[in-house]
Design a protein around this motif. Structure first.
Motif, PDB file in Angstrom:
ATOM      1  N   PHE A 172      -2.478   6.141   6.430  1.00 42.92           N
ATOM      2  CA  PHE A 172      -1.581   7.046   5.378  1.00 42.92           C
ATOM      3  C   PHE A 172      -2.034   8.503   5.564  1.00 42.92           C
ATOM      4  N   LEU A 214       3.630   8.378   6.702  1.00 44.24           N
ATOM      5  CA  LEU A 214       3.807   6.843   6.146  1.00 44.24           C
ATOM      6  C   LEU A 214       3.608   7.125   4.798  1.00 44.24           C
ATOM      7  N   ILE A 215       4.917   6.290   4.049  1.00 42.09           N
ATOM      8  CA  ILE A 215       4.940   6.323   2.822  1.00 42.09           C
ATOM      9  C   ILE A 215       4.596   5.071   1.803  1.00 42.09           C
ATOM     10  N   ALA A 216       4.847   4.151   2.648  1.00 39.46           N
ATOM     11  CA  ALA A 216       4.324   2.756   1.862  1.00 39.46           C
ATOM     12  C   ALA A 216       4.504   1.607   3.057  1.00 39.46           C
ATOM     13  N   SER A 217       3.707   0.517   2.731  1.00 39.86           N
ATOM     14  CA  SER A 217       3.696  -0.446   3.588  1.00 39.86           C
ATOM     15  C   SER A 217       3.683  -1.613   2.722  1.00 39.86           C
ATOM     16  N   GLY A 219       3.755   9.503  -0.903  1.00 41.83           N
ATOM     17  CA  GLY A 219       5.077   9.940  -0.759  1.00 41.83           C
ATOM     18  C   GLY A 219       6.191   8.980  -1.436  1.00 41.83           C
ATOM     19  N   SER A 242       8.145   8.406  -4.949  1.00 45.16           N
ATOM     20  CA  SER A 242       8.502   9.246  -5.999  1.00 45.16           C
ATOM     21  C   SER A 242       7.739   9.172  -7.159  1.00 45.16           C
ATOM     22  N   ILE A 287      11.571   7.549  -2.482  1.00 42.60           N
ATOM     23  CA  ILE A 287      10.515   8.253  -1.719  1.00 42.60           C
ATOM     24  C   ILE A 287      10.774   9.803  -1.652  1.00 42.60           C
ATOM     25  N   LYS A 288       9.744  10.466  -1.402  1.00 43.55           N
ATOM     26  CA  LYS A 288       9.906  12.064  -1.508  1.00 43.55           C
ATOM     27  C   LYS A 288      10.115  12.357  -0.034  1.00 43.55           C
ATOM     28  N   GLN A 309       0.912  -1.170   0.085  1.00 38.93           N
ATOM     29  CA  GLN A 309       0.179  -0.041  -0.032  1.00 38.93           C
ATOM     30  C   GLN A 309       1.010   1.365  -0.097  1.00 38.93           C
ATOM     31  N   TRP A 310       0.676   2.191  -0.817  1.00 40.35           N
ATOM     32  CA  TRP A 310       1.381   3.334  -0.996  1.00 40.35           C
ATOM     33  C   TRP A 310       0.649   4.596  -0.680  1.00 40.35           C
TER      34      TRP A 310
END
Lengths: 104, 155
Positions: free
Chosen positions: B41, B103-106, A65, A67, B121-122, A61-62
């Motif tokens: 998120f 939270l960016i990703a899981s 954030g 890029s 990532i940003k 799950q993204w």
């Protein structure tokens, strides 16, 4: 709409190394258009799944954030050359894309 | 000039909350995948995000390695690689602690997938990049500082 993904899967020993490049703007919804000052609506991939020979190996799950034009690398044990890896994503607007690669 | 800028930022923040709420609503209908965790998120802090994921108190662990640059010139693209050598790793989550939504990703691993993910990532500003690993029902964590020269959130 959805441009093709680039994907490569290689195996060393019994561990497959999968690398995927997706084409996506990944807008967080927080960014403003430089000309109009209007917020650019959120548009990002929020779900990614990967399967090896049809069995799910990775579910992600993204958020916004990640890029732009996301890169994803993962490793799967117990794979061999010739196995099929399929990666799919879905974004918050319901668009989706799928790519598959054969492990070499 | 400066006051205007503050105002714009403020309204931008509020609009985004509304946009995110709308997104969350959209996602609930007709998603074939597991439901996207909007609570986690949209959380504005790491503890809240962890709570949203159902992993409140992770234990610091040396068995998680985070590969990221010490200094990232461009916060819009920060390569991050997380490797967990904890046996039975089934989940890795990545946070940028000072982002508006940390939270960016899981990621969830199964059927032989190793405790490894690599992505980009940003980052809005210099912050700790934190990885939270789930293994055998327990949660572990590690962090690495990344200095950002140009932020990559907002424009």
């Amino acid at each position: 709409m959805a441009e093709p993904m680039k994907m490569r899967a290689t195996v060393s020993g019994d561990v497959a190394d999968v690398k995927v490049l997706m084409n996506h703007p990944m807008e967080t919804g927080l960014r403003k258009d430089a000309k109009t000052g209007q917020l650019i609506p959120a548009h990002f991939i929020n779900e990614v799944t990967a399967t090896l020979n049809g069995k799910p190996v990775l579910a992600a799950q993204w958020g916004g954030g990640i890029s732009k034009n996301p890169y994803l690398g993962f490793k799967v044990k117990g794979a061999k050359a010739g196995d099929k890896v399929v990666v799919s994503w879905k974004d918050n607007k319901g668009e989706s894309n799928t790519a598959e690669a054969t492990i070499s | 000039m400066n006051a205007l800028r503050r105002n714009v930022l403020k309204s931008a923040g509020m609009a985004s909350v509304v946009a995110m709420a709308a997104t969350a609503g959209l996602l609930k209908s007709g998603s074939a995948f597991a439901a996207w965790n909007a609570t986690a998120f949209d959380a504005k802090s790491v503890p809240d995000a962890l709570k949203g994921m159902g992993a409140a108190t992770p234990v610091e662990s040396k068995n998680i390695s985070i590969k990221a640059p010490d200094i990232a010139e461009n916060g819009a693209v920060v390569p991050v690689e997380v490797t967990s050598s904890i046996a039975g790793t089934t989940g890795i989550a990545i946070f940028a602690e000072k982002n508006a939504t940390p939270l960016i990703a899981s990621f969830t691993m199964s059927n032989g997938a190793e405790g490894y993910v690599s992505t980009r990532i940003k980052m809005g500003q210099t912050a700790m990049v934190r990885a939270v690993v789930t293994a055998g029902g327990k949660t572990y964590t590690a962090a690495k500082e990344v200095k950002v020269t140009i932020g990559g959130c907002g424009g």
